[in-house]
Design a protein around this motif. Sequence first.
Motif, PDB file in Angstrom:
ATOM      1  N   GLU A  67       0.834  -1.203   0.000  1.00 30.05           N
ATOM      2  CA  GLU A  67       0.000   0.000   0.000  1.00 30.05           C
ATOM      3  C   GLU A  67       0.871   1.258   0.000  1.00 30.05           C
ATOM      4  O   GLU A  67       0.597   2.221  -0.720  1.00 30.05           O
ATOM      5  N   PHE A  68       1.944   1.253   0.803  1.00 27.32           N
ATOM      6  CA  PHE A  68       2.863   2.393   0.849  1.00 27.32           C
ATOM      7  C   PHE A  68       3.499   2.630  -0.520  1.00 27.32           C
ATOM      8  O   PHE A  68       3.509   3.754  -1.027  1.00 27.32           O
ATOM      9  N   PHE A  69       4.022   1.573  -1.143  1.00 25.47           N
ATOM     10  CA  PHE A  69       4.654   1.722  -2.455  1.00 25.47           C
ATOM     11  C   PHE A  69       3.654   2.196  -3.509  1.00 25.47           C
ATOM     12  O   PHE A  69       3.976   3.046  -4.338  1.00 25.47           O
ATOM     13  N   ASN A  70       2.444   1.654  -3.483  1.00 24.08           N
ATOM     14  CA  ASN A  70       1.437   2.056  -4.466  1.00 24.08           C
ATOM     15  C   ASN A  70       0.971   3.494  -4.254  1.00 24.08           C
ATOM     16  O   ASN A  70       0.718   4.219  -5.216  1.00 24.08           O
ATOM     17  N   GLN A  71       0.872   3.909  -2.997  1.00 24.17           N
ATOM     18  CA  GLN A  71       0.403   5.253  -2.687  1.00 24.17           C
ATOM     19  C   GLN A  71       1.331   6.327  -3.263  1.00 24.17           C
ATOM     20  O   GLN A  71       0.860   7.379  -3.701  1.00 24.17           O
ATOM     21  N   TRP A  72       2.642   6.074  -3.276  1.00 23.99           N
ATOM     22  CA  TRP A  72       3.595   7.100  -3.688  1.00 23.99           C
ATOM     23  C   TRP A  72       4.220   6.835  -5.056  1.00 23.99           C
ATOM     24  O   TRP A  72       5.161   7.504  -5.460  1.00 23.99           O
ATOM     25  N   ALA A  73       3.644   5.888  -5.776  1.00 18.57           N
ATOM     26  CA  ALA A  73       4.101   5.616  -7.146  1.00 18.57           C
ATOM     27  C   ALA A  73       3.729   6.818  -8.035  1.00 18.57           C
ATOM     28  O   ALA A  73       2.818   7.575  -7.697  1.00 18.57           O
ATOM     29  N   PRO A  74       4.430   6.997  -9.154  1.00 20.33           N
ATOM     30  CA  PRO A  74       4.097   8.135 -10.031  1.00 20.33           C
ATOM     31  C   PRO A  74       2.660   8.033 -10.530  1.00 20.33           C
ATOM     32  O   PRO A  74       2.163   6.938 -10.808  1.00 20.33           O
ATOM     33  N   LYS A  75       2.009   9.173 -10.576  1.00 24.47           N
ATOM     34  CA  LYS A  75       0.622   9.211 -11.066  1.00 24.47           C
ATOM     35  C   LYS A  75       0.648   9.389 -12.571  1.00 24.47           C
ATOM     36  O   LYS A  75       1.341  10.243 -13.088  1.00 24.47           O
ATOM     37  N   SER A  76      -0.111   8.570 -13.247  1.00 24.73           N
ATOM     38  CA  SER A  76      -0.115   8.626 -14.726  1.00 24.73           C
ATOM     39  C   SER A  76      -0.920   9.782 -15.243  1.00 24.73           C
ATOM     40  O   SER A  76      -1.833  10.267 -14.728  1.00 24.73           O
TER      41      SER A  76
END
Length: 190
Positions: A181-190
């Motif tokens: 969840e942490f990694f997905n939350q701060w992944a680049p937004k497309s």
Amino acid sequence: MKKLSIIAFLGLSAVAFAQDTKIAPEGRKQDNALLVKADHAELDAKKKAGEEKAKLPKPYDPKANAEADINKLIAQAKKEGKNIMIQAGGNWCIWCLRFNNFVQNTPELKETVDKNYVYYHLNYSPENKNEKVFAKYVDAKEKLGYPFFIVLDKNGKLVHVLKDSSVLEEGKGYSQEKVKEFFNQWAPKS
């Protein structure tokens, strides 16, 4: 006569205080040691942590030029359209080593990291505190729980700092769901 009385009193007092008046329980020898006994569970835990630490990969490089490395990562992140994940800690930190090992050995997490981030282990140790680099992203006076995480966008702009990674822990390790969840939350937004 007064001196003799005082000497006699002191002599008798010494003999009286030297007498062992404690009776040891039956079947058990009395322990007269004045040493504080160590907590065996605590000693065992420290020994196990030391053995675990010795086996884990050591991703932090105290000799690295962190500022130059991060500048290279920014160029790479721009080119690849990824964010930058900086894991701050050191090879002295069992939780830092556990996190690295957990991510590297959990295929789903490794895939998420590889897809969305260029990753860097920012060293903090007596050999190299990287104070100048840390000062760009965090206030050194704040309480930080190692490892802590600094997320930059592809341009090197600060996006987020997770100052206390204990929120990702579960038991004596890390929660796959919380880390994902942490990694997905701060992944680049497309």
